[in-house]
Design a protein around this motif. Structure first.
Motif, short mmCIF file in Angstrom:
data_model
loop_
_atom_site.label_atom_id
_atom_site.label_comp_id
_atom_site.label_asym_id
_atom_site.label_seq_id
_atom_site.Cartn_x
_atom_site.Cartn_y
_atom_site.Cartn_z
N SER A 94 0.83 -1.20 0.00
CA SER A 94 0.00 0.00 0.00
C SER A 94 0.87 1.25 0.00
O SER A 94 1.98 1.24 0.53
CB SER A 94 -0.93 -0.03 1.22
OG SER A 94 -0.74 1.07 2.07
N GLY A 120 -3.31 -4.19 -2.91
CA GLY A 120 -4.39 -3.21 -2.94
C GLY A 120 -4.69 -2.78 -4.37
O GLY A 120 -3.88 -2.95 -5.27
N ILE A 140 6.71 0.54 -1.99
CA ILE A 140 8.04 0.39 -2.61
C ILE A 140 8.66 1.74 -2.98
O ILE A 140 9.73 1.78 -3.59
CB ILE A 140 8.05 -0.57 -3.82
CG1 ILE A 140 7.13 -0.10 -4.93
CG2 ILE A 140 7.72 -2.00 -3.37
CD1 ILE A 140 7.42 -0.81 -6.27
N GLY A 141 8.03 2.83 -2.58
CA GLY A 141 8.66 4.13 -2.84
C GLY A 141 7.63 5.21 -3.09
O GLY A 141 6.44 4.94 -3.23
N LEU A 145 1.53 4.08 -8.07
CA LEU A 145 1.24 2.93 -8.92
C LEU A 145 -0.28 2.78 -9.04
O LEU A 145 -1.03 3.41 -8.30
CB LEU A 145 1.81 1.66 -8.29
CG LEU A 145 3.33 1.62 -8.02
CD1 LEU A 145 3.70 0.34 -7.27
CD2 LEU A 145 4.10 1.71 -9.33
N GLY A 147 -1.72 -0.10 -8.51
CA GLY A 147 -2.12 -1.15 -7.57
C GLY A 147 -0.90 -1.79 -6.97
O GLY A 147 0.24 -1.45 -7.32
N ALA A 151 4.35 -3.91 -7.04
CA ALA A 151 5.10 -3.86 -5.78
C ALA A 151 5.33 -5.27 -5.23
O ALA A 151 6.39 -5.57 -4.67
CB ALA A 151 4.36 -3.00 -4.76
C1 9D3 Z 1 -5.30 9.85 -3.61
C2 9D3 Z 1 -4.39 9.16 -2.69
N1 9D3 Z 1 -3.66 8.02 -3.27
C3 9D3 Z 1 -2.89 7.41 -2.16
C4 9D3 Z 1 -1.49 7.93 -2.10
C5 9D3 Z 1 -4.56 7.05 -3.86
C6 9D3 Z 1 -3.94 5.77 -4.28
C7 9D3 Z 1 -2.86 5.75 -5.14
C8 9D3 Z 1 -2.32 4.53 -5.56
C9 9D3 Z 1 -4.48 4.58 -3.84
C10 9D3 Z 1 -3.95 3.39 -4.27
C11 9D3 Z 1 -2.87 3.36 -5.13
C12 9D3 Z 1 -2.34 2.07 -5.60
N2 9D3 Z 1 -0.97 1.85 -5.17
C13 9D3 Z 1 -0.64 0.78 -4.45
O1 9D3 Z 1 -1.50 -0.02 -4.16
C14 9D3 Z 1 0.72 0.61 -4.01
C15 9D3 Z 1 1.88 1.44 -4.11
C16 9D3 Z 1 2.09 2.72 -4.72
O2 9D3 Z 1 1.19 3.34 -5.33
N3 9D3 Z 1 3.34 3.27 -4.65
C17 9D3 Z 1 4.37 2.63 -4.03
N4 9D3 Z 1 4.23 1.46 -3.45
C18 9D3 Z 1 2.98 0.88 -3.50
S1 9D3 Z 1 2.61 -0.59 -2.82
C19 9D3 Z 1 1.04 -0.55 -3.30
#
Ligand code: 9D3
Length: 233
Positions: A94, A120, A140-141, A145, A147, A151
């Motif tokens: 996440s 997620g 992962i940073g 992404l 989803g 990751a």
């Molecule tokens: C609007 C707020 N966003 C949260 C920062 C919404 C959002 C963005 C991306 C909700 C879910 C996602 C999906 N990303 C991941 O599930 C995810 C992730 C990533 O986006 N960046 C780095 N590591 C990971 S690990 C899972």
């Protein structure tokens, strides 16, 4: 043997991801077993609903708790975190997680016999999953992404190569260079001149003391240029 179960709504995403190079070899050698499971297989309703609208309003959808709780119960035999044994890690990928590091990968490789990775999607995952099931919430940073699936591939790759026997003995020493806090030095191979670009003379000199000194200096310069944060720490 490390068992790795991935819970995802896109199991096909992983079809070829673990079928190359070191991961493939480690699986064939029986060091690790990886399975990607379709979260929809743990739904009961006709439409296999895995998501729903967020309480409190807002855009996007949230992964429902029920199918994920059932999946983790089926895969682990435990109903909540307190019932886990200390060789089980349930990881939620996440954007809100702590950032994956080499030392977390080492912890998983050394101390886990069973990894359950929850990917997620959408706007997020019902927080009761993190509260009751998850041992480690991992990002992962700092980039967005679509989803958790990419990751999960990154996490598995970082862990597999640390399992005893996954790398040849020659390459396992190389592994330590990152933990040493410097980037690797530049590498060259034949030909010694390519499109007017020369391989540094010292590398073809045969002088191993000079070569070692050059590599150390070049690693520091590369680190200063690309990752100055590693030098100040
Ligand atoms: C609007 C707020 N966003 C949260 C920062 C919404 C959002 C963005 C991306 C909700 C879910 C996602 C999906 N990303 C991941 O599930 C995810 C992730 C990533 O986006 N960046 C780095 N590591 C990971 S690990 C899972």
């Amino acid at each position: 043997m490390l068992r790795c179960d991935i819970i995802t709504i896109f199991p096909a995403f992983f079809r070829e991801a673990f079928d190359h190079g070191i991961i493939r070899r480690a699986r064939k050698a029986g060091l690790m077993e990886i399975k990607a499971h379709d979260l929809r297989g743990w739904t009961n309703d006709k439409h296999h609903m895995v998501d729903d609208r967020p309480f409190g309003g807002g855009d996007g959808m949230v992964l429902k708790p029920e199918p994920i709780f059932t999946a983790v119960e089926d895969l682990t035999g435990a109903t909540r975190r307190d019932d886990y044994n200390d060789k089980l890690r349930v990881v939620l990928l996440s954007p809100q997680g702590r950032v994956l590091t080499q030392s977390l990968a080492e912890d998983f490789a050394k101390n886990a016999e069973h990894l359950v990775l929850i990917c997620g999607r959408y706007e997020g995952v019902d927080e009761r999953v993190a509260e009751a099931l998850v041992t480690d919430e991992v990002s992962i940073g700092d980039y967005v992404l679509s989803g958790g699936e990419p990751a999960a591939v990154v996490l598995v790759d970082a862990v597999v190569r640390l399992l005893p026997g996954a790398l040849g003995s020659e390459t396992s020493a190389l592994n330590e260079s990152f933990s040493a806090g410097l980037l690797d030095c530049p590498h060259y191979t034949r030909p010694p001149e390519f499109r007017g670009m020369q391989v540094p003379d010292v590398l073809v000199s045969g002088n191993h003391g000079e070569i070692a000194r050059w590599r150390r200096e070049a690693a520091i310069e590369k680190t200063r240029r690309n990752r100055p944060d590693l030098l100040s720490n």
